[in-house]
Enzyme design. Structure first.
Site, PDB file in Angstrom:
ATOM      1  N   ASN A   1       0.871  -1.175   0.000  1.00  0.00           N
ATOM      2  CA  ASN A   1       0.000   0.000   0.000  1.00  0.00           C
ATOM      3  C   ASN A   1       0.904   1.220   0.000  1.00  0.00           C
ATOM      4  O   ASN A   1       1.431   1.608   1.035  1.00  0.00           O
ATOM      5  CB  ASN A   1      -0.897  -0.032   1.257  1.00  0.00           C
ATOM      6  CG  ASN A   1      -1.772   1.200   1.373  1.00  0.00           C
ATOM      7  OD1 ASN A   1      -1.860   2.004   0.437  1.00  0.00           O
ATOM      8  ND2 ASN A   1      -2.424   1.357   2.515  1.00  0.00           N
ATOM      9  N   TRP A   2       1.091   1.786  -1.179  1.00  0.00           N
ATOM     10  CA  TRP A   2       2.031   2.912  -1.295  1.00  0.00           C
ATOM     11  C   TRP A   2       1.473   4.200  -0.694  1.00  0.00           C
ATOM     12  O   TRP A   2       2.183   5.167  -0.523  1.00  0.00           O
ATOM     13  CB  TRP A   2       2.383   3.157  -2.768  1.00  0.00           C
ATOM     14  CG  TRP A   2       3.234   2.089  -3.383  1.00  0.00           C
ATOM     15  CD1 TRP A   2       3.670   0.926  -2.789  1.00  0.00           C
ATOM     16  CD2 TRP A   2       3.779   2.083  -4.705  1.00  0.00           C
ATOM     17  NE1 TRP A   2       4.438   0.212  -3.661  1.00  0.00           N
ATOM     18  CE2 TRP A   2       4.526   0.884  -4.847  1.00  0.00           C
ATOM     19  CE3 TRP A   2       3.708   2.967  -5.785  1.00  0.00           C
ATOM     20  CZ2 TRP A   2       5.196   0.572  -6.034  1.00  0.00           C
ATOM     21  CZ3 TRP A   2       4.369   2.640  -6.973  1.00  0.00           C
ATOM     22  CH2 TRP A   2       5.100   1.461  -7.089  1.00  0.00           C
ATOM     23  N   LYS A   3       0.169   4.218  -0.445  1.00  0.00           N
ATOM     24  CA  LYS A   3      -0.510   5.432   0.050  1.00  0.00           C
ATOM     25  C   LYS A   3      -0.203   6.602  -0.886  1.00  0.00           C
ATOM     26  O   LYS A   3      -0.033   6.390  -2.083  1.00  0.00           O
ATOM     27  CB  LYS A   3      -0.085   5.701   1.494  1.00  0.00           C
ATOM     28  CG  LYS A   3      -0.296   4.465   2.387  1.00  0.00           C
ATOM     29  CD  LYS A   3      -0.214   4.730   3.850  1.00  0.00           C
ATOM     30  CE  LYS A   3      -0.490   3.440   4.609  1.00  0.00           C
ATOM     31  NZ  LYS A   3      -0.424   3.570   6.053  1.00  0.00           N
TER      32      LYS A   3
ATOM     33  N   HIS B   1      -9.805   1.596   4.263  1.00  0.00           N
ATOM     34  CA  HIS B   1      -8.581   1.725   5.058  1.00  0.00           C
ATOM     35  C   HIS B   1      -8.846   2.702   6.210  1.00  0.00           C
ATOM     36  O   HIS B   1      -9.608   3.651   6.050  1.00  0.00           O
ATOM     37  CB  HIS B   1      -7.437   2.234   4.170  1.00  0.00           C
ATOM     38  CG  HIS B   1      -6.112   2.189   4.864  1.00  0.00           C
ATOM     39  ND1 HIS B   1      -5.719   3.146   5.756  1.00  0.00           N
ATOM     40  CD2 HIS B   1      -5.111   1.274   4.819  1.00  0.00           C
ATOM     41  CE1 HIS B   1      -4.510   2.826   6.233  1.00  0.00           C
ATOM     42  NE2 HIS B   1      -4.130   1.695   5.671  1.00  0.00           N
TER      43      HIS B   1
ATOM     44  N   GLU C   1      -7.248   5.066   7.339  1.00  0.00           N
ATOM     45  CA  GLU C   1      -6.975   6.473   7.006  1.00  0.00           C
ATOM     46  C   GLU C   1      -8.145   7.088   6.250  1.00  0.00           C
ATOM     47  O   GLU C   1      -8.442   8.268   6.394  1.00  0.00           O
ATOM     48  CB  GLU C   1      -5.664   6.575   6.213  1.00  0.00           C
ATOM     49  CG  GLU C   1      -4.457   6.346   7.120  1.00  0.00           C
ATOM     50  CD  GLU C   1      -3.242   5.743   6.431  1.00  0.00           C
ATOM     51  OE1 GLU C   1      -3.186   5.715   5.194  1.00  0.00           O
ATOM     52  OE2 GLU C   1      -2.344   5.284   7.175  1.00  0.00           O
TER      53      GLU C   1
ATOM     54  N   GLU D   1      -6.071  -4.420  10.537  1.00  0.00           N
ATOM     55  CA  GLU D   1      -5.032  -3.427  10.769  1.00  0.00           C
ATOM     56  C   GLU D   1      -5.331  -2.630  12.035  1.00  0.00           C
ATOM     57  O   GLU D   1      -6.133  -1.681  12.002  1.00  0.00           O
ATOM     58  CB  GLU D   1      -4.950  -2.462   9.588  1.00  0.00           C
ATOM     59  CG  GLU D   1      -4.589  -3.125   8.278  1.00  0.00           C
ATOM     60  CD  GLU D   1      -3.910  -2.150   7.338  1.00  0.00           C
ATOM     61  OE1 GLU D   1      -2.764  -2.409   6.972  1.00  0.00           O
ATOM     62  OE2 GLU D   1      -4.507  -1.121   7.010  1.00  0.00           O
TER      63      GLU D   1
ATOM     64  N   GLY E   1       1.994   2.559  10.674  1.00  0.00           N
ATOM     65  CA  GLY E   1       2.982   3.616  10.493  1.00  0.00           C
ATOM     66  C   GLY E   1       3.674   4.050  11.772  1.00  0.00           C
ATOM     67  O   GLY E   1       4.345   5.088  11.809  1.00  0.00           O
TER      68      GLY E   1
ATOM     69  N   SER F   1       2.914  -1.891  10.482  1.00  0.00           N
ATOM     70  CA  SER F   1       4.358  -1.984  10.766  1.00  0.00           C
ATOM     71  C   SER F   1       4.952  -3.362  10.460  1.00  0.00           C
ATOM     72  O   SER F   1       5.815  -3.849  11.187  1.00  0.00           O
ATOM     73  CB  SER F   1       4.644  -1.566  12.221  1.00  0.00           C
ATOM     74  OG  SER F   1       4.259  -0.213  12.424  1.00  0.00           O
TER      75      SER F   1
ATOM     76  N   GLY G   1       2.494  -0.975   4.407  1.00  0.00           N
ATOM     77  CA  GLY G   1       2.607   0.441   4.038  1.00  0.00           C
ATOM     78  C   GLY G   1       4.064   0.836   3.871  1.00  0.00           C
ATOM     79  O   GLY G   1       4.678   0.612   2.826  1.00  0.00           O
ATOM     80  N   GLY G   2       4.632   1.407   4.923  1.00  0.00           N
ATOM     81  CA  GLY G   2       6.002   1.950   4.888  1.00  0.00           C
ATOM     82  C   GLY G   2       7.023   1.052   4.206  1.00  0.00           C
ATOM     83  O   GLY G   2       7.780   1.507   3.333  1.00  0.00           O
TER      84      GLY G   2
HETATM   85  P1  PGA Z   1       2.408   0.451   7.718  1.00  0.00           P
HETATM   86  O1  PGA Z   1       0.989   0.687   7.041  1.00  0.00           O
HETATM   87  O2  PGA Z   1       2.963  -0.840   7.182  1.00  0.00           O
HETATM   88  O3  PGA Z   1       3.237   1.645   7.326  1.00  0.00           O
HETATM   89  O4  PGA Z   1       2.204   0.385   9.193  1.00  0.00           O
HETATM   90  C1  PGA Z   1       0.107  -0.374   6.831  1.00  0.00           C
HETATM   91  C2  PGA Z   1      -1.172   0.120   6.195  1.00  0.00           C
HETATM   92  O5  PGA Z   1      -1.646   1.208   6.535  1.00  0.00           O
HETATM   93  O6  PGA Z   1      -1.735  -0.551   5.329  1.00  0.00           O
END
Ligand code: PGA
Length: 249
Positions: free
Chosen positions: A9-11, A94, A96, A166, A172, A212, A233-234
């Site tokens: 997930n590159w966001k 998600h 977010e 999640e 993050g 994470s 994500g990250g």
């Molecule tokens: P993260 O994000 O790996 O940076 O914690 C995961 C996500 O939001 O899908």
């Protein structure tokens, strides 16, 4: 045996040229028949990234989509618009998007149904906040989110869905859930799925963990019986993502 699914997930990161080069480098490292791999990228990067995902057998996902096909929804993108871009998956709900864009459980349910109707695999996100975990209502919260996301979906369609558990406090932050916390939550989601549909259907639905995930913790998480992969994500913004995909070494 459920096949693992590991999604990037590159966001809202990278620009199209950068994304093209990065995907060209990363995709061959992630080409494996053992795991389903998906790159979920911003809409404007679908074209450049697709050049590398398709030849390497990697799925291409969006991070959001609208539940209607056309209409007065300024700034939105619908499934007919995505048709010729080779999109295979869609992240839905998600945290977010729930938090910053006020996405409701009802909208998430509509989007999930729309994605299935359009032939996309929805990756439906659920997860508790830190306050909810501390108040000991994690399982209840996951139960409600899962049930509301699945309203009106048949067992046959449900088999196609991927759920991403999640915990918001782990996204993050560098604070990963313990394998025990992650397994317990994913197992509880599977129990709810068995109640909504039936046990065989629940056993077919893949449940990812997200929050994470790194090459250091991926293998332990994936060894849990109810964790069928990850939403990353990250760590998906670096070539390290390939180490997560190749967690077996
Ligand atoms: P993260 O994000 O790996 O940076 O914690 C995961 C996500 O939001 O899908």
């Amino acid at each position: 045996m459920r096949k693992k699914i590991i999604a990037a997930n590159w966001k809202m990161n990278k620009v199209p040229m950068e994304a093209k080069d990065f995907a060209a480098e990363l995709a061959p490292l992630c080409a494996t028949p053992d795991v389903d791999v998906v790159f979920c990228v911003p809409h404007v990067m679908l074209c450049p990234v697709r050049k590398s995902t398709t030849p390497n057998g990697i799925g291409l996902g969006v991070q959001n989509m609208h539940f209607d096909e056309f209409g007065a929804y300024t700034g939105e993108i619908s499934t007919p618009m995505l048709e010729h871009f080779g999109v295979t998956h869609a992240i839905i709900g998600h945290s977010e998007r729930r938090q910053y864009f006020n996405e409701t459980d009802e909208a998430i349910n509509k989007k999930t149904k729309k994605a299935i109707a359009a032939g996309l695999i929805p990756i439906v996100c659920v997860g508790e906040s830190l306050a909810q975990r501390e108040a000991n209502i994690t399982i209840e919260h996951l139960r409600i989110q899962t049930k509301l996301a699945m309203v009106g979906i048949s067992a046959t369609d449900a088999e196609k869905i991927v759920i991403a558990y999640e915990p918001i406090w782990a996204i993050g932050t560098g604070v990963v859930a313990t394998t025990q916390q992650a397994e317990e939550a994913c197992a509880s989601i599977r129990t709810v799925l068995a109640e909504i549909f039936d046990e065989p259907t629940a056993q077919k639905i893949r449940i990812q963990y997200g929050g994470s995930v790194t090459p250091d913790n991926a293998a332990d998480l994936f060894a849990q019986p109810n964790i069928d992969g990850a939403l990353v994500g990250g760590a998906s913004l670096k070539l390290d993502f390939a180490k997560i995909v190749n967690y077996k070494g």
